[in-house]
Write a protein that holds these residues in place. Structure first.
Motif, short mmCIF file in Angstrom:
data_model
loop_
_atom_site.label_atom_id
_atom_site.label_comp_id
_atom_site.label_asym_id
_atom_site.label_seq_id
_atom_site.Cartn_x
_atom_site.Cartn_y
_atom_site.Cartn_z
N ARG A 175 0.83 -1.22 0.00
CA ARG A 175 0.00 0.00 0.00
C ARG A 175 0.85 1.26 0.00
NH1 ARG A 175 -4.23 1.33 3.46
NH2 ARG A 175 -2.73 1.34 5.15
N ILE A 176 2.07 1.17 0.54
CA ILE A 176 2.95 2.34 0.57
C ILE A 176 4.14 2.18 -0.37
CG2 ILE A 176 2.25 3.12 2.87
CD1 ILE A 176 4.82 1.79 3.96
N GLY A 177 4.00 1.25 -1.31
CA GLY A 177 5.00 1.10 -2.35
C GLY A 177 6.20 0.25 -2.00
N ARG A 178 6.16 -0.44 -0.87
CA ARG A 178 7.28 -1.32 -0.48
C ARG A 178 6.96 -2.75 -0.91
NH1 ARG A 178 7.79 -1.31 5.46
NH2 ARG A 178 9.64 -2.56 5.04
N MET A 179 7.95 -3.45 -1.38
CA MET A 179 7.79 -4.85 -1.75
C MET A 179 8.54 -5.71 -0.72
SD MET A 179 5.91 -5.20 -4.39
CE MET A 179 4.86 -3.81 -4.06
N VAL A 180 7.79 -6.25 0.23
CA VAL A 180 8.36 -7.04 1.32
C VAL A 180 7.75 -8.43 1.28
CG1 VAL A 180 8.58 -7.22 3.84
CG2 VAL A 180 8.72 -4.99 2.74
N GLN A 181 8.60 -9.43 1.44
CA GLN A 181 8.17 -10.83 1.43
C GLN A 181 7.12 -11.09 2.51
OE1 GLN A 181 9.55 -13.10 -0.77
NE2 GLN A 181 8.20 -14.72 -0.07
N ALA A 182 6.05 -11.78 2.14
CA ALA A 182 5.01 -12.18 3.10
C ALA A 182 5.24 -13.62 3.51
CB ALA A 182 3.63 -12.03 2.47
N ASN A 183 4.89 -13.91 4.75
CA ASN A 183 4.92 -15.29 5.23
C ASN A 183 3.58 -15.64 5.87
OD1 ASN A 183 5.84 -17.86 5.86
ND2 ASN A 183 6.62 -17.20 7.82
N PRO A 184 3.15 -14.90 6.89
CA PRO A 184 1.85 -15.22 7.48
C PRO A 184 0.71 -14.84 6.55
CG PRO A 184 3.15 -13.80 8.94
CD PRO A 184 3.85 -13.85 7.63
N VAL A 185 -0.38 -15.58 6.67
CA VAL A 185 -1.64 -15.21 6.05
C VAL A 185 -2.58 -14.90 7.21
CG1 VAL A 185 -3.59 -16.03 4.69
CG2 VAL A 185 -1.26 -16.51 3.93
N HIS A 186 -3.10 -13.69 7.20
CA HIS A 186 -3.88 -13.16 8.32
C HIS A 186 -5.38 -13.20 8.03
CE1 HIS A 186 -4.86 -10.56 11.68
NE2 HIS A 186 -5.47 -9.72 10.86
N HIS A 187 -6.15 -13.55 9.06
CA HIS A 187 -7.61 -13.50 8.98
C HIS A 187 -8.05 -12.08 9.36
CE1 HIS A 187 -7.09 -17.87 9.38
NE2 HIS A 187 -8.20 -17.93 8.68
N LEU A 188 -8.69 -11.38 8.44
CA LEU A 188 -9.17 -10.03 8.73
C LEU A 188 -10.26 -10.07 9.80
CD1 LEU A 188 -9.24 -8.75 5.07
CD2 LEU A 188 -7.59 -8.12 6.83
N LEU B 40 0.74 -11.05 4.76
CA LEU B 40 1.43 -9.98 5.49
C LEU B 40 2.87 -10.38 5.78
CD1 LEU B 40 -1.24 -9.06 8.20
CD2 LEU B 40 -0.72 -7.80 6.10
N CYS B 41 3.71 -9.39 6.00
CA CYS B 41 5.04 -9.64 6.52
C CYS B 41 4.90 -9.88 8.03
CB CYS B 41 5.97 -8.46 6.24
SG CYS B 41 5.50 -6.92 7.06
N ASN B 42 5.94 -10.40 8.64
CA ASN B 42 5.88 -10.66 10.08
C ASN B 42 5.61 -9.38 10.88
OD1 ASN B 42 6.29 -13.45 9.94
ND2 ASN B 42 8.50 -13.19 9.82
N GLU B 43 6.22 -8.28 10.47
CA GLU B 43 6.04 -7.01 11.19
C GLU B 43 4.57 -6.58 11.22
OE1 GLU B 43 7.27 -2.29 10.89
OE2 GLU B 43 8.36 -3.75 9.68
N HIS B 44 3.93 -6.59 10.05
CA HIS B 44 2.53 -6.18 10.01
C HIS B 44 1.61 -7.20 10.69
CE1 HIS B 44 3.58 -3.07 6.93
NE2 HIS B 44 2.78 -2.42 7.76
N HIS B 45 1.93 -8.47 10.58
CA HIS B 45 1.12 -9.47 11.26
C HIS B 45 1.19 -9.29 12.77
CE1 HIS B 45 -0.16 -13.79 12.14
NE2 HIS B 45 -1.20 -13.20 11.58
N ASN B 46 2.38 -9.03 13.27
CA ASN B 46 2.53 -8.78 14.71
C ASN B 46 1.75 -7.54 15.14
OD1 ASN B 46 4.08 -11.04 15.26
ND2 ASN B 46 6.02 -9.97 14.89
N LYS B 47 1.77 -6.50 14.33
CA LYS B 47 1.01 -5.29 14.65
C LYS B 47 -0.48 -5.58 14.71
CE LYS B 47 4.25 -1.83 12.98
NZ LYS B 47 4.52 -0.77 12.01
N CYS B 48 -0.97 -6.41 13.82
CA CYS B 48 -2.39 -6.77 13.82
C CYS B 48 -2.80 -7.44 15.12
CB CYS B 48 -2.71 -7.71 12.66
SG CYS B 48 -2.73 -6.91 11.06
N HIS B 49 -1.86 -8.15 15.73
CA HIS B 49 -2.14 -8.89 16.96
C HIS B 49 -1.55 -8.21 18.20
CE1 HIS B 49 -4.05 -12.29 15.03
NE2 HIS B 49 -3.11 -12.22 14.10
N ASN B 50 -1.12 -6.95 18.03
CA ASN B 50 -0.54 -6.17 19.13
C ASN B 50 0.61 -6.93 19.83
OD1 ASN B 50 -2.27 -3.90 18.89
ND2 ASN B 50 -3.88 -5.13 19.81
N ARG B 51 1.46 -7.52 19.01
CA ARG B 51 2.63 -8.24 19.54
C ARG B 51 3.89 -7.48 19.17
NH1 ARG B 51 0.37 -13.83 17.15
NH2 ARG B 51 1.15 -12.90 15.24
#
Length: 75
Positions: free
Chosen positions: A30-43, A62-73
């Motif tokens: 969404r912000i123009g970065r191409m980062v490898q995804a590993n987790p698949v997140h349930h919205l 999602l990348c690990n960073e964004h997945h962790n943010k989604c779960h407040n980790r």
């Protein structure tokens, strides 16, 4: 629900979603970065909406960073 993530159905669906998203984090894209995804997140969380657990519209790569943010980790 932890057993769900070990099922063939989930593993197959996860791979399908990663492929759909070109193995890239959709949030980073969404912000123009191409980062490898590993987790698949349930919205919509599967604990609240188990009927959506395998629906494409409810899954995002999602990348690990964004997945962790989604779960407040922490990273």
């Amino acid at each position: 629900m932890s057993g769900f993530y070990n099922t063939k159905k989930w593993k197959s669906k996860r791979e399908k979603i990663l492929k759909r998203d070109s193995y890239k984090c959709r949030e980073c894209a969404r912000i123009g970065r191409m980062v490898q995804a590993n987790p698949v997140h349930h919205l919509a969380p599967i604990e609240e909406f188990p009927e959506y657990r395998l629906c494409d519209f409810n899954l995002i790569s999602l990348c690990n960073e964004h997945h962790n943010k989604c779960h407040n980790r922490a990273d």
